[in-house]
Write an enzyme that holds these catalytic residues in place. Structure first.
Site, PDB file in Angstrom:
ATOM      1  N   ARG A  71      22.400  14.631   3.232  1.00  0.00           N
ATOM      2  CA  ARG A  71      22.439  13.179   3.273  1.00  0.00           C
ATOM      3  C   ARG A  71      21.667  12.512   2.151  1.00  0.00           C
ATOM      4  O   ARG A  71      22.174  11.656   1.453  1.00  0.00           O
ATOM      5  CB  ARG A  71      21.860  12.640   4.591  1.00  0.00           C
ATOM      6  CG  ARG A  71      22.866  12.386   5.653  1.00  0.00           C
ATOM      7  CD  ARG A  71      22.221  12.615   6.976  1.00  0.00           C
ATOM      8  NE  ARG A  71      21.784  13.991   7.010  1.00  0.00           N
ATOM      9  CZ  ARG A  71      22.570  15.002   7.377  1.00  0.00           C
ATOM     10  NH1 ARG A  71      23.784  14.760   7.782  1.00  0.00           N
ATOM     11  NH2 ARG A  71      22.146  16.243   7.353  1.00  0.00           N
ATOM     12  N   THR A  72      20.403  12.884   2.008  1.00  0.00           N
ATOM     13  CA  THR A  72      19.569  12.096   1.106  1.00  0.00           C
ATOM     14  C   THR A  72      20.103  12.162  -0.326  1.00  0.00           C
ATOM     15  O   THR A  72      20.271  11.145  -0.989  1.00  0.00           O
ATOM     16  CB  THR A  72      18.102  12.566   1.187  1.00  0.00           C
ATOM     17  OG1 THR A  72      17.726  12.526   2.559  1.00  0.00           O
ATOM     18  CG2 THR A  72      17.194  11.669   0.403  1.00  0.00           C
ATOM     19  N   LYS A 120      11.375  28.760 -14.040  1.00  0.00           N
ATOM     20  CA  LYS A 120      10.711  29.366 -15.210  1.00  0.00           C
ATOM     21  C   LYS A 120       9.224  29.047 -15.224  1.00  0.00           C
ATOM     22  O   LYS A 120       8.499  29.445 -16.138  1.00  0.00           O
ATOM     23  CB  LYS A 120      11.321  28.823 -16.499  1.00  0.00           C
ATOM     24  CG  LYS A 120      12.798  29.087 -16.661  1.00  0.00           C
ATOM     25  CD  LYS A 120      13.273  28.483 -17.991  1.00  0.00           C
ATOM     26  CE  LYS A 120      14.770  28.597 -18.143  1.00  0.00           C
ATOM     27  NZ  LYS A 120      15.247  27.761 -19.257  1.00  0.00           N
ATOM     28  N   ARG A 157      12.881  15.245  -4.318  1.00  0.00           N
ATOM     29  CA  ARG A 157      12.495  15.899  -3.059  1.00  0.00           C
ATOM     30  C   ARG A 157      11.800  17.201  -3.406  1.00  0.00           C
ATOM     31  O   ARG A 157      12.266  17.943  -4.269  1.00  0.00           O
ATOM     32  CB  ARG A 157      13.732  16.174  -2.212  1.00  0.00           C
ATOM     33  CG  ARG A 157      13.418  17.108  -1.055  1.00  0.00           C
ATOM     34  CD  ARG A 157      14.529  17.186  -0.062  1.00  0.00           C
ATOM     35  NE  ARG A 157      14.636  15.948   0.695  1.00  0.00           N
ATOM     36  CZ  ARG A 157      15.407  15.805   1.773  1.00  0.00           C
ATOM     37  NH1 ARG A 157      16.149  16.809   2.188  1.00  0.00           N
ATOM     38  NH2 ARG A 157      15.457  14.660   2.410  1.00  0.00           N
ATOM     39  N   HIS A 169       8.706  10.277   3.908  1.00  0.00           N
ATOM     40  CA  HIS A 169      10.120  10.170   3.521  1.00  0.00           C
ATOM     41  C   HIS A 169      10.509   8.687   3.537  1.00  0.00           C
ATOM     42  O   HIS A 169      11.225   8.229   4.421  1.00  0.00           O
ATOM     43  CB  HIS A 169      10.958  10.975   4.522  1.00  0.00           C
ATOM     44  CG  HIS A 169      12.367  11.248   4.098  1.00  0.00           C
ATOM     45  ND1 HIS A 169      12.997  10.571   3.064  1.00  0.00           N
ATOM     46  CD2 HIS A 169      13.293  12.118   4.587  1.00  0.00           C
ATOM     47  CE1 HIS A 169      14.237  11.020   2.943  1.00  0.00           C
ATOM     48  NE2 HIS A 169      14.438  11.954   3.845  1.00  0.00           N
TER      49      HIS A 169
HETATM   50  C1  NCD Z   1      15.205  14.650   7.198  1.00  0.00           C
HETATM   51  C2  NCD Z   1      14.282  15.268   6.164  1.00  0.00           C
HETATM   52  O1  NCD Z   1      14.745  15.832   5.177  1.00  0.00           O
HETATM   53  O2  NCD Z   1      13.093  15.110   6.373  1.00  0.00           O
HETATM   54  N1  NCD Z   1      16.531  14.647   6.781  1.00  0.00           N
HETATM   55  C3  NCD Z   1      16.972  13.580   6.048  1.00  0.00           C
HETATM   56  O3  NCD Z   1      16.508  13.328   4.969  1.00  0.00           O
HETATM   57  N2  NCD Z   1      17.906  12.791   6.593  1.00  0.00           N
HETATM   58  C4  NCD Z   1      15.038  15.217   8.551  1.00  0.00           C
HETATM   59  C5  NCD Z   1      15.172  16.696   8.732  1.00  0.00           C
HETATM   60  O4  NCD Z   1      15.425  17.445   7.787  1.00  0.00           O
HETATM   61  O5  NCD Z   1      15.028  17.118   9.878  1.00  0.00           O
END
Ligand code: NCD
Length: 308
Positions: free
Chosen positions: A54-55, A83, A104, A132
């Site tokens: 999703r993200t 590397k 991320r 997040h």
């Molecule tokens: C979440 C995350 O990555 O923290 N997912 C997301 O970004 N929608 C929640 C999860 O991974 O459980």
């Protein structure tokens, strides 16, 4: 002014700035055609050192829908991290190619380190078990759109409150709105970290209680925010296996919930929500996904300082 800023922690945005983002997202939802070219010629880089559906895709679709382009990588193994390059060097390099980036990383604080070295806005797209903030923007826009307000409600946060970064960010963000009561539902081992309890809930004198059973409290809730047990952050598989099925929201449990309660989940779900409730009008987690893309469109525009 949001232009040129980084978004690392939900508290980086004032309530006024949040409103500006949500108002813009509302307008994008109503008039998507007006925004199809606003980011023409701009590039978003997605630097994902950890898995995501999703993200990352939400950021990428958001940029495409604004007429911009996207570059990036989706695993540490396919970047120069393999590397031995530092995030600081990677982001300095990316800043030569792109206008904005979303990162991320499995290590808490990595996007913050990157932002200190970056000439372009850095958005934290999830750092370890920490924060997040764009999932929080998603959650807030969803609540605001479906409930019509961001104050005066009781929210139950259920599941892995220890490692779940979405929960940490959401509590921080909601702690600034009035009359929010938190019910924290988790097994003993997965309780909310002390720093959130002490520095946010207790410090700001916010009403909260901790319980282990969802059945005890479901009737009190206006919002139920379910989360996945974060397998990748456990030290051993045994503990994960023991705790993974602590909660399964099903029709039977939902019976005692208010008719207008909404069920949210940042997704991915494993089995903490039974698919049998997906068609219940209270199940709003797929709507939430859509709000996530619109709010990221608004955020990208604000950080780049582009307008309709
Ligand atoms: C979440 C995350 O990555 O923290 N997912 C997301 O970004 N929608 C929640 C999860 O991974 O459980």
């Amino acid at each position: 002014m949001l232009k040129g800023k980084h978004l690392i922690d939900p508290m980086d945005l004032s309530l006024e700035q949040l409103d500006q983002i949500f108002n813009l997202a509302d307008d994008i939802i109503k008039n998507p055609k007006d925004y199809m070219e606003v980011c023409k010629g701009k590039i978003l880089a997605t630097l994902f050192y950890e898995p995501s559906t999703r993200t990352r895709l939400s950021f990428e679709s958001a940029m495409h829908r604004l007429g911009g382009s996207v570059v990036g990588f989706s695993s540490a193994g396919s970047s120069s991290a393999a590397k031995g390059e530092s995030v600081a060097d990677t982001v300095k390099t990316i800043a030569c190619y792109a206008d904005i980036c979303a990162m991320r990383h499995p290590k808490e604080g990595a996007p913050k380190v990157a932002s200190l070295k970056s000439d372009i806005p850095v958005i934290n797209a999830g750092d370890g078990g920490h924060q997040h903030p764009t999932q929080t923007l998603t959650d807030l826009l969803t609540i605001r759109s479906l409930k019509g307000r961001l104050n005066d409600f009781t929210i139950g946060l259920c599941g892995d409150l220890k490692f779940g970064r979405t929960v940490h960010s959401l509590i921080k963000a909601l702690s600034r709105y009035s009359n929010i009561k938190f019910i924290l539902i988790s097994p003993e081992e997965l309780k909310i970290p002390d720093y959130i309890k002490e520095e946010v809930l207790i410090k700001k004198d916010i009403q909260f209680k901790e319980v282990e059973r969802i059945e005890e409290v479901i009737g009190e809730l206006d919002i139920l925010y379910m989360t996945r047990v974060q397998r990748e952050r456990f030290f051993n598989e045994e503990d994960y296996v023991r705790l993974k099925d602590s909660y399964i929201l099903d029709k039977k449990k939902l019976k005692n919930a208010k008719q207008d309660m909404i069920v949210l989940h940042p997704l991915p779900r494993v089995n903490e929500i039974s698919v049998e409730i997906d068609d219940d009008p209270r199940a709003c987690y797929f709507k939430q996904v859509k709000y996530g893309m619109f709010v990221r469109m608004a955020l990208i525009m604000k950080l780049l300082g582009v307008e309709k």
